[in-house]
Design a protein around this motif. Structure first.
Motif, short mmCIF file in Angstrom:
data_model
loop_
_atom_site.label_atom_id
_atom_site.label_comp_id
_atom_site.label_asym_id
_atom_site.label_seq_id
_atom_site.Cartn_x
_atom_site.Cartn_y
_atom_site.Cartn_z
N GLY A 297 -7.45 -4.83 8.14
CA GLY A 297 -6.11 -4.46 7.71
C GLY A 297 -5.55 -5.44 6.71
N ARG B 47 -11.05 -3.59 0.30
CA ARG B 47 -11.68 -3.43 1.61
C ARG B 47 -12.00 -1.97 1.97
NH1 ARG B 47 -8.03 -7.60 5.34
NH2 ARG B 47 -8.42 -9.46 4.10
N VAL B 48 -11.20 -1.04 1.47
CA VAL B 48 -11.40 0.36 1.82
C VAL B 48 -12.06 1.14 0.69
CG1 VAL B 48 -10.25 2.49 2.56
CG2 VAL B 48 -9.43 0.28 3.39
N GLU C 6 -5.55 -5.47 -1.31
CA GLU C 6 -6.47 -5.60 -0.17
C GLU C 6 -7.08 -4.24 0.19
OE1 GLU C 6 -4.55 -9.02 2.62
OE2 GLU C 6 -3.23 -7.36 2.06
N TYR C 7 -6.28 -3.21 0.13
CA TYR C 7 -6.76 -1.86 0.44
C TYR C 7 -7.85 -1.42 -0.54
CZ TYR C 7 -6.67 3.29 0.39
OH TYR C 7 -7.03 4.62 0.38
N ILE D 295 -0.27 3.06 8.30
CA ILE D 295 0.62 2.26 7.45
C ILE D 295 1.99 2.24 8.10
CG2 ILE D 295 1.57 2.02 5.13
CD1 ILE D 295 -0.67 3.94 4.18
N TRP E 36 -0.78 -2.37 6.78
CA TRP E 36 -1.72 -1.29 7.05
C TRP E 36 -2.87 -1.83 7.90
CZ3 TRP E 36 -6.81 -1.79 5.51
CH2 TRP E 36 -7.09 -2.71 4.49
N ALA F 144 -1.71 -3.36 -1.60
CA ALA F 144 -2.60 -2.34 -2.14
C ALA F 144 -3.88 -2.98 -2.66
CB ALA F 144 -1.89 -1.60 -3.27
N TRP G 285 -6.78 -0.38 9.54
CA TRP G 285 -7.80 0.66 9.71
C TRP G 285 -8.45 0.44 11.07
CZ3 TRP G 285 -12.35 1.61 5.74
CH2 TRP G 285 -12.90 2.87 5.99
N LEU H 123 -6.44 5.01 9.70
CA LEU H 123 -5.85 3.98 8.85
C LEU H 123 -4.34 4.22 8.82
CD1 LEU H 123 -7.21 2.68 5.46
CD2 LEU H 123 -4.76 2.79 5.94
N LEU I 77 0.81 -1.21 0.00
CA LEU I 77 0.00 0.00 0.00
C LEU I 77 0.85 1.26 0.00
CD1 LEU I 77 -2.68 1.46 0.09
CD2 LEU I 77 -2.73 1.11 2.57
N THR J 86 -3.69 7.86 6.32
CA THR J 86 -4.24 8.45 5.11
C THR J 86 -5.03 9.70 5.46
OG1 THR J 86 -6.28 7.13 5.15
CG2 THR J 86 -4.38 6.18 4.01
#
Length: 321
Positions: A60, A70-71, A66-67, A47, A52, A64, A54, A45, A17, A39
């Motif tokens: 978490g 999920r985010v 997964e980010y 890192i 990472w 990138a 959240w 969130l 990420l 962020t």
């Protein structure tokens, strides 16, 4: 239907990420400290070290991919396709680069103010601190109540009267404390003398500084005629050494106030405080007169104030040795 080979998926999963945001959306990164970012969109969130998490959502990961799923709520195929389309992604040494003063200011994030300061006033008064001193600090923009968690925020300014530091602590019994993202310890919380005094009084925390000011007021002395500087904490040195770095806020204050010739220490009566006292004495005694007025039978200046006022001292600190 979009199809990706196992090799393409594996390649997308290789992108962490931090690398992704550094290259694709660097404005989203906000520097915290010690190799940690959060962020700008989601300040909980974090890192760090290739991972990472959240905190407000309890989710978490590392990549990138997964980010984005999920985010950012991409579908799996959208996320993979998006990452494969990014060209020339490379890790950048954001942690080690030396920032300009302008960049440091840009990365500073001041917590949002609450509509009133009621909890802050109540909390600080429960520590024995004078209401008139609290209110004066609030009026000068040195103290305020943070909106989300009602923390008390202690503000520090540079020589151009620009806010560069914000330390906070909980107003409940949790002992929660920390610093706002991008805070520069060189400009921690302080109360400067209305006179051109040639001495400066040092404290580990803003609470101790305000406690000292209150003791001066209780004895009908003018606290506003003193230079009072919070070091924003001192730290135990590495094992097997008695050396500790001179706090940056002290070196900055001395540089900006060349009339200073005397340093008065009011540091904590514990291992870290004693080592910091000794280090300052050893490092600066050739250039400054160093006076040690740290508490001898209590842990810190706030405990001294509490004892003076008859406020119970928690955790057995009234018998501290």
């Amino acid at each position: 239907m979009v199809y990706f080979t196992p090799e393409q998926i594996a390649k997308a999963k290789e992108i962490d990420l931090l690398t992704y945001l550094q290259n694709y959306n660097p404005d989203e990164l906000v520097y915290d400290s010690r190799n940690t970012f959060h962020t700008r969109t989601h300040d909980s969130l974090k890192i760090n070290n290739g991972m990472w998490y959240w905190f407000s959502r309890g989710i978490g990961g590392k990549t990138a991919l997964e980010y984005l799923i999920r985010v950012e709520e991409y579908s799996f195929t959208q996320a993979v396709g998006h990452l494969l389309n990014q060209k020339g992604l490379e890790k950048k040494s954001l942690f080690k680069q030396k920032l300009t003063e302008k960049e440091k200011i840009a990365r500073f994030f001041l917590p949002q103010k609450a509509p009133n300061n009621n909890k802050v006033i109540s909390y600080l008064m429960s520590r024995g601190i004078s209401k008139s001193i609290i209110e004066e600090c609030i009026n000068k923009g040195l103290i305020y109540q943070e909106k989300v968690r009602n923390n008390v925020v202690f503000v520090g300014y540079d020589e151009q009267n620009i806010i560069r530091y914000a330390g906070y602590r909980g107003t409940n019994s949790s002992r929660f404390m920390g610093e706002a993202s991008g805070s520069d310890k060189a400009f921690s919380f302080k109360l400067k003398s209305i006179l051109n005094k040639n001495d400066v009084h040092l404290f580990e925390s803003a609470i101790d500084l305000l406690s000292y000011a209150t003791l001066k007021e209780l004895n009908n002395e003018h606290w506003d005629e003193e230079n009072l500087l919070s070091l924003a904490g001192v730290y135990k040195p590495k094992k097997d050494t008695m050396d500790i770095k001179i706090p940056e806020t002290l070196t900055t204050f001395l540089k900006n106030n060349p009339q200073i010739d005397t340093i008065v220490l009011h540091l904590d009566n514990d291992v870290a405080g004693k080592i910091a006292t000794k280090s300052i004495q050893n490092s600066l005694s050739d250039s400054y007169k160093i006076i040690d007025k740290s508490p001898k039978n209590l842990k810190d200046v706030n405990d001294v104030l509490k004892k003076y006022l008859g406020i119970p001292i928690k955790n057995g600190n009234e018998n501290y040795r």
